[in-house]
Write a protein that holds these residues in place. Structure first.
Motif, mmCIF file in Angstrom:
data_model
loop_
_atom_site.group_PDB
_atom_site.id
_atom_site.type_symbol
_atom_site.label_atom_id
_atom_site.label_comp_id
_atom_site.label_asym_id
_atom_site.label_seq_id
_atom_site.Cartn_x
_atom_site.Cartn_y
_atom_site.Cartn_z
ATOM 1 N N CYS A 1 10.123 65.479 30.400
ATOM 2 C CA CYS A 1 9.451 67.218 30.315
ATOM 3 C C CYS A 1 11.006 68.339 30.407
ATOM 4 O O CYS A 1 10.964 69.207 30.080
ATOM 5 N N VAL B 1 0.498 71.552 30.059
ATOM 6 C CA VAL B 1 0.784 70.264 29.397
ATOM 7 C C VAL B 1 0.354 69.127 31.204
ATOM 8 O O VAL B 1 0.407 69.226 31.774
ATOM 9 N N SER C 1 1.691 72.968 34.422
ATOM 10 C CA SER C 1 1.837 71.338 34.330
ATOM 11 C C SER C 1 1.139 71.021 35.071
ATOM 12 O O SER C 1 0.931 71.429 36.285
#
Length: 561
Positions: free
Chosen positions: A133, A148, A184
């Protein structure tokens, strides 16, 4: 195909043709497998095993999350970027249930490579391993990715063990660099959210693109091969037909050390094995040979998918040589040429012959297979059912089949891709109007129907089964401020089959090999980074100034002769 050259060359228990329309889409195959093998183990990884029923439920949770908690619509692209984990299978089938197109993405990609693939594919979502990441976070602002989903190595463990092991990976082993991705969500949380909804399972059309599989093709930068549901169903049935007489439904255990983001493992280990109800043992880090062998000790495996370099590494490990191979009945090899000595040693160690196959990303990938009843090491076998081969000369004219005259190998069949994503000119260079795919490989078709690759696309380099295209390497090397010009070629390498060697003309005498390699590491995946660098005053060229890679290759061949 009844009157074709290969009509009498198939084993009696293998059909000449398959029906590529037997299933309307990949999910129809999936649904049948769930009905037939629901309680059987589907995937095993890190000591965790899930059944086909659990795979069905978890992938439905994933699909429901996509449909109810994101802005993704049918036909959108979702990139998957992780090594072999159970989460990969859940995400693949969840994405397909939601009607998305899967973009398989190499977890070793650099920022530049990621950015190109995310932008070229138009991926709106990404499922990624947390360990990656920090790099992903740098790239995202320059891509269309909106959602994400982050997974961790031990997300399939029970909650307590999951927390302990994932914390150890991050804080003790320091394997997860710091990162910040505001949009995310955790993979486990996404599944939990999705469980509240009922997914709307999309019934894809046969010609809908299921997977965008990136490849350099026969030349140039990475392009997305559009593999449709029909392409992948056809290739699954073709490979299954060649292997079926030797498989027992619901009883096979397949070792899958090759990455699922590579089309070879995706089709053979993910799709074909699902169709026979096999248990697929996913190996996350096959480079860790001692750890790999410890995994193997836990299973009475019957099937093994590998490639030449992996067979070499395993056979050189004493603990591997002591394993129980009594149940192993099929080993497949693809991705790079299988060497005679390696095949012989594998058989000596395991008692199992290696079945060498051939294909390309553009053929989903299987085009030829060695019949298990009559394996010819050094050949790529005969075409899979419903597939035709031919070789053409430099003028594009067909060479008579069985003449042993080399020419460019061409493939025709239902597994041949729809084309390159948004690249009609590149598609036209590779595919003919009547459906033949020009592979760029030079082959002979023997009188017995077996094909043999005698050369390949003149410039392509194959490192451990992965295609490396000199243009891409040269573009990076040439971008160094001290490099005047350069050329990249493949040279023989004991471990990887081939390695990349760069010849460079430098404008700065103080530029070192290590400095140039370090520069390449910032912009190229590891296997593309030159292993060797040689500085020269000038490079051989044609009278119009084109660098002659062939001369450089010939020089290297003379050195190793």
């Amino acid at each position: 195909m009844s009157d074709h050259f290969w009509s009498d060359k198939y084993p009696p228990n293998v059909p000449l043709d398959i029906d590529p329309d037997a299933y309307p889409n990949l999910m129809a195959v999936f649904d049948e497998s769930i009905r037939k093998f629901g309680d059987k183990p589907a995937y095993s990884n890190f000591g965790v095993t899930i059944t086909y029923n659990e795979l069905d439920q978890l992938s439905s949770d994933f699909a429901a999350f996509i449909q109810h908690e994101t802005n993704l619509k049918e036909g959108d692209r979702i990139a998957l970027q992780m090594p072999n984990l159970i989460q990969y299978g859940i995400a693949i089938f969840g994405a397909l249930k939601a009607g998305l197109t899967v973009v398989n993405t190499n977890p070793l990609y650099t920022e530049r490579e990621m950015e190109h693939q995310f932008n070229d594919s138009g991926a709106k979502a990404l499922v990624v391993l947390e360990n990656l990441c920090d790099t992903v976070a740098k790239v995202l602002p320059r891509t269309p990715v909106e959602t994400v989903i982050i997974t961790r190595l031990f997300d399939m463990e029970a909650p307590l063990m999951r927390a302990v092991k994932n914390s150890a990976v991050k804080y003790v082993k320091k394997m997860v660099p710091d990162y910040e991705i505001p949009m995310s969500i955790r993979f486990t949380k996404a599944l939990k959210k999705g469980r509240k909804y009922r997914p709307n399972i999309i019934k894809a059309n046969p010609d809908d693109v299921a997977v965008l599989q990136y490849t350099g093709g026969t030349t140039g930068v990475a392009k997305g091969a559009m593999l449709t549901h029909r392409n992948l169903v056809a290739n699954m049935l073709q490979i299954k037909a060649m292997l079926d007489p030797h498989l027992e439904e619901g009883r096979e255990v397949m070792i899958a050390p090759l990455p699922m983001y590579h089309i070879y493992c995706f089709t053979v280990c993910c799709m074909c094995m699902m169709a026979v109800g096999a248990q697929v043992v996913l190996i996350t880090n096959p480079r860790d040979i001692p750890g790999f062998v410890k995994e193997l000790e836990q299973y009475k495996f019957t099937l093994f998918a590998g490639l030449n370099t992996l067979f070499v590494a395993l056979c050189n490990n004493e603990d591997f040589r002591r394993l129980d191979f009594s149940q192993l009945k099929l080993t497949t090899s693809g991705g790079m040429a299988l060497q005679h000595a390696v095949a012989d040693e594998w058989k000596e160690v395991t008692g199992c012959e290696i079945c060498e196959c051939y294909g390309m990303t553009e053929t989903s990938p299987g085009a030829t297979v060695n019949p298990l009843e009559k394996i010819q090491i050094g050949t790529i076998g005969i075409p899979v059912p419903s597939t035709l081969l031919k070789v053409i000369d430099g003028e594009g004219k067909d060479i008579p089949l069985g003449s042993d005259q080399p020419g460019e190998l061409c493939v025709q069949g239902p597994q041949v891709m729809k084309g390159y994503w948004q690249r009609p000119e590149e598609t036209a260079k590779t595919m003919t109007d009547d459906g033949w795919l020009k592979t760029g490989d030079i082959a002979v078709i023997q009188p017995d129907g077996y094909a043999k690759i005698v050369d390949r696309a003149k410039d392509m380099i194959i490192v451990s089964g992965f295609n490396v295209y000199p243009n891409e390497v040269e573009d990076v090397v040439a971008s160094h401020p001290d490099v005047l010009e350069c050329a990249a070629i493949g040279v023989p390498d004991e471990k990887s089959g081939e390695a990349v060697k760069v010849f460079a003309v430098s404008k700065n005498a103080s530029l070192t090999e290590e400095a140039l390699r370090s520069f390449c590491k910032e912009n190229l995946t590891g296997y593309k980074v030159p292993k060797y660098v040689e500085f020269r005053q000038e490079l051989p060229k044609t009278n119009v100034g084109k660098i002659l890679r062939r001369e450089l290759r010939d020089e290297e061949l003379k050195k190793s002769a």
